[in-house]
Design a protein around this motif. Structure first.
Motif, PDB file in Angstrom:
ATOM      1  N   GLU A 167     -26.790  72.387 -37.085  1.00 55.98           N
ATOM      2  CA  GLU A 167     -26.002  72.682 -38.297  1.00 55.98           C
ATOM      3  C   GLU A 167     -24.680  73.344 -37.939  1.00 55.98           C
ATOM      4  O   GLU A 167     -23.638  73.029 -38.518  1.00 55.98           O
ATOM      5  CB  GLU A 167     -26.786  73.591 -39.257  1.00 55.98           C
ATOM      6  N   ARG A 169     -20.035  64.126 -43.157  1.00 57.19           N
ATOM      7  CA  ARG A 169     -20.907  65.081 -42.459  1.00 57.19           C
ATOM      8  C   ARG A 169     -22.134  64.371 -41.898  1.00 57.19           C
ATOM      9  O   ARG A 169     -22.595  64.669 -40.796  1.00 57.19           O
ATOM     10  CB  ARG A 169     -21.330  66.210 -43.407  1.00 57.19           C
ATOM     11  N   ARG A 194     -19.579  64.437 -47.849  1.00 56.47           N
ATOM     12  CA  ARG A 194     -21.007  64.470 -47.479  1.00 56.47           C
ATOM     13  C   ARG A 194     -21.341  63.316 -46.548  1.00 56.47           C
ATOM     14  O   ARG A 194     -22.063  63.472 -45.570  1.00 56.47           O
ATOM     15  CB  ARG A 194     -21.863  64.427 -48.744  1.00 56.47           C
ATOM     16  N   LEU A 234      -6.890  65.390 -39.366  1.00 52.20           N
ATOM     17  CA  LEU A 234      -7.091  66.641 -38.639  1.00 52.20           C
ATOM     18  C   LEU A 234      -6.645  67.846 -39.467  1.00 52.20           C
ATOM     19  O   LEU A 234      -5.588  67.826 -40.072  1.00 52.20           O
ATOM     20  CB  LEU A 234      -6.312  66.614 -37.321  1.00 52.20           C
ATOM     21  N   ALA A 235      -7.481  68.882 -39.449  1.00 50.83           N
ATOM     22  CA  ALA A 235      -7.144  70.086 -40.209  1.00 50.83           C
ATOM     23  C   ALA A 235      -5.982  70.843 -39.565  1.00 50.83           C
ATOM     24  O   ALA A 235      -5.312  71.618 -40.224  1.00 50.83           O
ATOM     25  CB  ALA A 235      -8.353  70.994 -40.330  1.00 50.83           C
ATOM     26  N   ALA A 288     -20.970  71.931 -38.729  1.00 49.85           N
ATOM     27  CA  ALA A 288     -19.979  72.728 -39.452  1.00 49.85           C
ATOM     28  C   ALA A 288     -18.712  72.887 -38.612  1.00 49.85           C
ATOM     29  O   ALA A 288     -17.594  72.819 -39.129  1.00 49.85           O
ATOM     30  CB  ALA A 288     -20.563  74.097 -39.793  1.00 49.85           C
ATOM     31  N   ASN A 299     -17.599  69.383 -51.452  1.00 53.08           N
ATOM     32  CA  ASN A 299     -18.840  68.847 -52.004  1.00 53.08           C
ATOM     33  C   ASN A 299     -18.682  67.398 -52.452  1.00 53.08           C
ATOM     34  O   ASN A 299     -19.572  66.838 -53.086  1.00 53.08           O
ATOM     35  CB  ASN A 299     -19.296  69.691 -53.197  1.00 53.08           C
ATOM     36  N   GLN A 316     -18.488  63.343 -52.457  1.00 49.88           N
ATOM     37  CA  GLN A 316     -19.372  62.337 -51.863  1.00 49.88           C
ATOM     38  C   GLN A 316     -18.895  61.933 -50.464  1.00 49.88           C
ATOM     39  O   GLN A 316     -19.672  61.891 -49.501  1.00 49.88           O
ATOM     40  CB  GLN A 316     -19.409  61.105 -52.780  1.00 49.88           C
ATOM     41  N   ALA A 321     -16.104  70.225 -43.930  1.00 53.03           N
ATOM     42  CA  ALA A 321     -17.196  71.200 -43.897  1.00 53.03           C
ATOM     43  C   ALA A 321     -17.384  71.866 -45.251  1.00 53.03           C
ATOM     44  O   ALA A 321     -18.486  72.247 -45.626  1.00 53.03           O
ATOM     45  CB  ALA A 321     -16.902  72.257 -42.835  1.00 53.03           C
ATOM     46  N   GLU A 322     -16.290  72.011 -46.001  1.00 52.73           N
ATOM     47  CA  GLU A 322     -16.355  72.805 -47.226  1.00 52.73           C
ATOM     48  C   GLU A 322     -16.581  71.975 -48.482  1.00 52.73           C
ATOM     49  O   GLU A 322     -17.157  72.443 -49.455  1.00 52.73           O
ATOM     50  CB  GLU A 322     -15.043  73.565 -47.412  1.00 52.73           C
ATOM     51  N   THR A 330      -3.701  62.380 -39.945  1.00 49.88           N
ATOM     52  CA  THR A 330      -3.722  63.218 -41.156  1.00 49.88           C
ATOM     53  C   THR A 330      -5.107  63.782 -41.421  1.00 49.88           C
ATOM     54  O   THR A 330      -5.259  64.712 -42.209  1.00 49.88           O
ATOM     55  CB  THR A 330      -3.332  62.420 -42.401  1.00 49.88           C
ATOM     56  N   GLU A 375      -7.945  67.908 -52.242  1.00 45.96           N
ATOM     57  CA  GLU A 375      -6.769  68.606 -51.751  1.00 45.96           C
ATOM     58  C   GLU A 375      -7.155  69.943 -51.160  1.00 45.96           C
ATOM     59  O   GLU A 375      -7.787  70.770 -51.795  1.00 45.96           O
ATOM     60  CB  GLU A 375      -5.767  68.804 -52.886  1.00 45.96           C
ATOM     61  N   GLY A 376      -6.794  70.145 -49.925  1.00 43.05           N
ATOM     62  CA  GLY A 376      -6.907  71.460 -49.314  1.00 43.05           C
ATOM     63  C   GLY A 376      -8.304  71.898 -48.917  1.00 43.05           C
ATOM     64  O   GLY A 376      -8.514  73.070 -48.683  1.00 43.05           O
ATOM     65  N   GLY A 419     -15.312  71.171 -39.759  1.00 43.00           N
ATOM     66  CA  GLY A 419     -14.283  72.142 -40.123  1.00 43.00           C
ATOM     67  C   GLY A 419     -12.909  71.752 -39.582  1.00 43.00           C
ATOM     68  O   GLY A 419     -11.894  72.256 -40.041  1.00 43.00           O
TER      69      GLY A 419
END
Lengths: 132, 652
Positions: A31, A63, A60, A92-93, A35, A55, A57, A52-53, A90, A47-48, A39
């Motif tokens: 897990e 992930r 998910r 990539l965080a 994450a 919810n 579809q 990882a954060e 794009t 947007e933004g 992340g």
């Protein structure tokens, strides 16, 4: 008494550093790894928020892909490369420190170093002046 | 009502221009009459803007859909409280609120001043800033703009803004943001008038601290809102708008520290001026980021096209302020010198360097996507991985300095001073580090962070202990010695309380960002799973419906070692009223919060057969963050508390 404290202090520091190095083991759970990797990826439809954060579809599903690939034995780099190849950079965080984006990573380090050098020089120049 | 509001805004705009002119005349000629007239104008504008805001609130509450702003931000299904808070949900209302807060500060500054009408130089700067915002409200983003045809129903308020924290977080943040204008005005006034002694610093210090406190509280309330409402398990996303508020906080913190050197040692006069200009610039830049939507963010409900005006204003501020600074630079030479790297002065300098480097990195990361697009045409994002990589090392060194700064001696620290003050904190550092290692903690950043927190807490404890020992040596009992100690030197001991709050905050941030346990599961009725020390059992999902929304509520019972501890109901809601909104879904997380950890449940999907997709997170020590926030605010209040009672005491 002070010497005693000093011994404890330096001994403690050395000991803790040694322990730190000796026990540097990576026992991340699956897990945690999911994450960690997700992340670094942005959710393309929200947007933004990172994968990882979010919810959503799509996040998910992404992930789930990360999980499958981890179980198949792929490394973090391979998985991230996979997403970059299908979504572009794009996804990539944060951009990797290559090309133009190297500026982004270098400038903060440079600013601290230059600032520190200025402060030290200022203090030293005053001291030299005083000696004269 | 809307006509009244419009008139009040227009009058405010013109009266502020008049006050600006009157104060300028007063500054040139020394005429008290003009100064007083300008000051009166400022006070009357505060009253007029209060009227304008009341008018807008009235229109929002009574849902006058002939007004564009009301139609865009409310709807008939909206509870009254959120109709009021819709005042700052949109562009025009926010700018009006901004102007009102600024005008209240201005009136306060004028009325508090010993001279009637206030200091004309300070008023000139305040009016100039105010004129810019009032111009926007009066001519660009008119909150009382009428629609050609009244609509029957409004667009409604984004559901994520319908949360109690949204009722206080923006206002708190604005009070902080706008407040920075006041110390800036004092600084520029000193440059304009040439009265460059430390009087202006003493006059503006409390305003700076006051707005810093609100900025801190506003940031934390925003974090709390994000944590409860956005439903992604975290509280800080390095979102451009969060960064926008964080940058002036960083620069302002640097300023609050380095003014102490100027007051005590008459050094760093230029530097403090630069810090103040940067802080104010960043607060305007923050407003620009938030209000222009130049960088995409979860706060993108606040977009519009006033960008170019802001850009021009920002360039003007920088050019004007720095030109003035250069003009006066000869008169701002230090009276004393630095002696040693091992001194409090140098600790403060490094504190400033790191706070500014942090502000700069955040600034760079925030605007970099725009730069990248302009120079390379590539669309990139700069998010948490960058900010964490840069922020964590800077943060750790700052914590170290937070421990060193207050105890190291001025000018040049002797070996005796170092031994006397740092042996005990050093021992605490080592003990914390070893203890955590023994308990199996292996994360280097966490070990260092917790040990440094121990170090800082030890310095604070040491200072209090010494102060109390001296007082009780004179026969006071320790409890009253404690309170007398604080009340005799509020700035120093209040400052330590703030440091203690930061320690709590850092512990909470470290634990909750490095030691999250999480699981994502698909559950059928009766399924169970374990997370950390808890076992969670899913008891099914319930359909809920009311006037405003349809939704699902999942029931999960939480057990710890076979003992039931709680039942939790995470929700997923779809708001019925579609309007024109982009977002009409929200997840309402279920939270069980203790000082050890938060159990945080998100219902991310419900399918037709009643199967649910649940994300469960165990976030350790998040409550320490909020507790730290309380302590920080408490410390700031202690520091600012008026000195009136002290005289009575010393008389007794």
């Amino acid at each position: 008494m002070n010497r005693f404290f000093h011994k404890i202090l330096s001994g403690g520091l050395v000991l803790s550093l040694a322990l730190l190095i000796a026990f540097q083991v990576n026992a991340d759970t699956l897990e945690d790894q999911i994450a960690d990797i997700s992340g670094e990826l942005m959710c393309p439809v929200c947007e933004g928020q990172s994968v990882a954060e979010s919810n959503a579809q799509l996040a998910r599903d992404m992930r789930a892909i990360v999980k499958t690939k981890l179980l198949e034995g792929h490394s973090k780099e391979e998985i991230i490369d996979y997403f970059v190849s299908s979504y572009g950079e794009t996804i990539l965080a944060s951009p990797p420190p290559r090309g133009f984006s190297a500026i982004l990573w270098l400038l903060p380090v440079l600013s601290v170093l230059i600032g520190a050098a200025i402060i030290l020089r200022t203090i030293r120049s005053y001291r030299v002046e005083e000696k004269k | 009502m809307s006509d009244l509001g419009s008139i009040a805004i227009l009058l405010s705009f013109f009266i502020t221009i008049y006050s600006l002119a009157a104060c300028a005349v007063a500054a040139r000629t020394g005429s008290r009459a003009f100064a007083q007239s300008g000051g009166n104008g400022i006070v009357s504008v505060a009253f007029l803007l209060l009227v304008a805001v009341c008018c807008l609130v009235y229109e929002l509450v009574t849902l006058d859909f002939s007004l564009r702003y009301v139609a865009l931000n409310t709807s008939t299904d909206l509870p009254v409280i959120y109709r009021v808070t819709a005042l700052w949900a949109g562009q025009a209302g926010s700018l009006l609120l901004w102007s009102l807060i600024l005008s209240l500060y201005m009136a306060f500054v004028v009325l508090r001043s010993r001279k009637k009408g206030g200091d004309p130089y300070v008023n000139i700067v305040l009016c100039a800033v105010s004129v810019f915002f009032l111009f926007l409200v009066a001519y660009v983003e008119d909150p009382f703009e009428k629609l050609g045809v009244a609509v029957g129903e409004g667009r409604g308020l984004n559901p994520i803004l319908q949360n109690g924290y949204m009722a206080i977080h923006p206002v708190t943040l604005y009070v902080g943001y706008v407040g920075i204008t006041v110390p800036f005005a004092f600084g520029i006034a000193a440059l304009l008038s040439g009265r460059l002694g430390d009087e202006w610093i003493r006059n503006c210090r409390k305003y700076a601290l006051f707005s810093w406190m609100f900025l801190s509280a506003g940031l934390l309330l925003g974090a709390r809102w994000a944590y409860l409402e956005l439903g992604w398990g975290g509280y800080w996303a390095w979102d451009p708008v969060e960064n926008a508020a964080f940058m002036p906080w960083l620069a302002g913190t640097a300023f609050l520290h380095s003014v102490m050197i100027q007051e005590r040692k008459a050094m760093l006069k230029k530097w403090n001026m630069i810090l103040l200009i940067i802080t104010f610039f960043l607060s305007i830049f923050g407003t620009f980021i938030t209000r222009s939507g130049i960088v995409s963010s979860v706060h993108s409900f606040a977009r519009s096209d006033i960008g170019p005006l802001f850009l021009g204003f920002m360039v003007f501020i920088l050019l004007f302020s720095f030109a003035l600074l250069v003009y006066r630079s000869k008169e701002l030479e230090s009276e004393e010198r630095f002696d040693s790297v091992l001194s409090r002065e140098s600790a403060f300098l490094f504190n400033n360097l790191l706070f500014l480097a942090a502000a700069f990195s955040v600034f760079l990361g925030t605007i970099f996507p725009v730069l990248s697009e302009a120079f390379t045409g590539k669309n990139i994002l700069v998010g948490p991985p960058y900010f964490n990589a840069v922020g964590v090392p800077i943060g750790l060194v700052l914590i170290l300095l937070m421990g060193i700064g207050p105890l190291i001696s001025w000018k040049k620290a002797s070996t005796a001073n170092l031994k006397r003050n740092f042996v005990f904190p050093g021992v605490v550092f080592t003990v914390v580090l070893l203890a955590l290692l023994v308990f199996g903690l292996r994360e280097p950043v966490a070990l260092l962070s917790f040990a440094l927190c121990g170090f800082v807490a030890a310095t604070v404890f040491l200072e209090y202990f010494r102060g109390i020992r001296v007082r009780s040596g004179r026969g006071e009992n320790p409890v009253s010695a404690f309170f007398n100690l604080i009340s005799r030197n509020r700035r120093r001991y209040g400052g330590y309380i703030v440091h203690l709050g930061v320690v709590l905050l850092v512990i909470g941030i470290t634990a909750s960002s490095l030691f999250v346990t999480q699981k994502e599961v698909i559950l059928e009725k009766g399924d169970s799973f374990s997370l950390g020390r808890y076992d969670l059992v899913f008891h099914g999902v319930r359909f809920i419906s009311n006037d405003a929304k349809d939704g699902f509520s999942a029931e999960l019972s939480i057990e710890n070692n076979g003992r039931s501890v709680a039942t939790m109901y995470p929700e997923k809601n779809i708001y019925k009223y579609e309007g024109n909104r982009e977002i009409n879904q929200e997840t309402e997380v279920a939270l069980r919060s203790t000082f050890r950890d938060d159990l945080y449940l998100i219902l991310s999907e419900v399918d037709r057969s009643g199967k649910v997709n649940v994300r469960a997170l165990l976030n350790p020590m998040v409550n320490w963050i909020w507790a730290g926030g309380f302590v920080i605010v408490l410390g700031a209040i202690v520091t600012m508390w008026p000195e009136g009672r002290r005289k009575k005491e010393s008389g007794a």
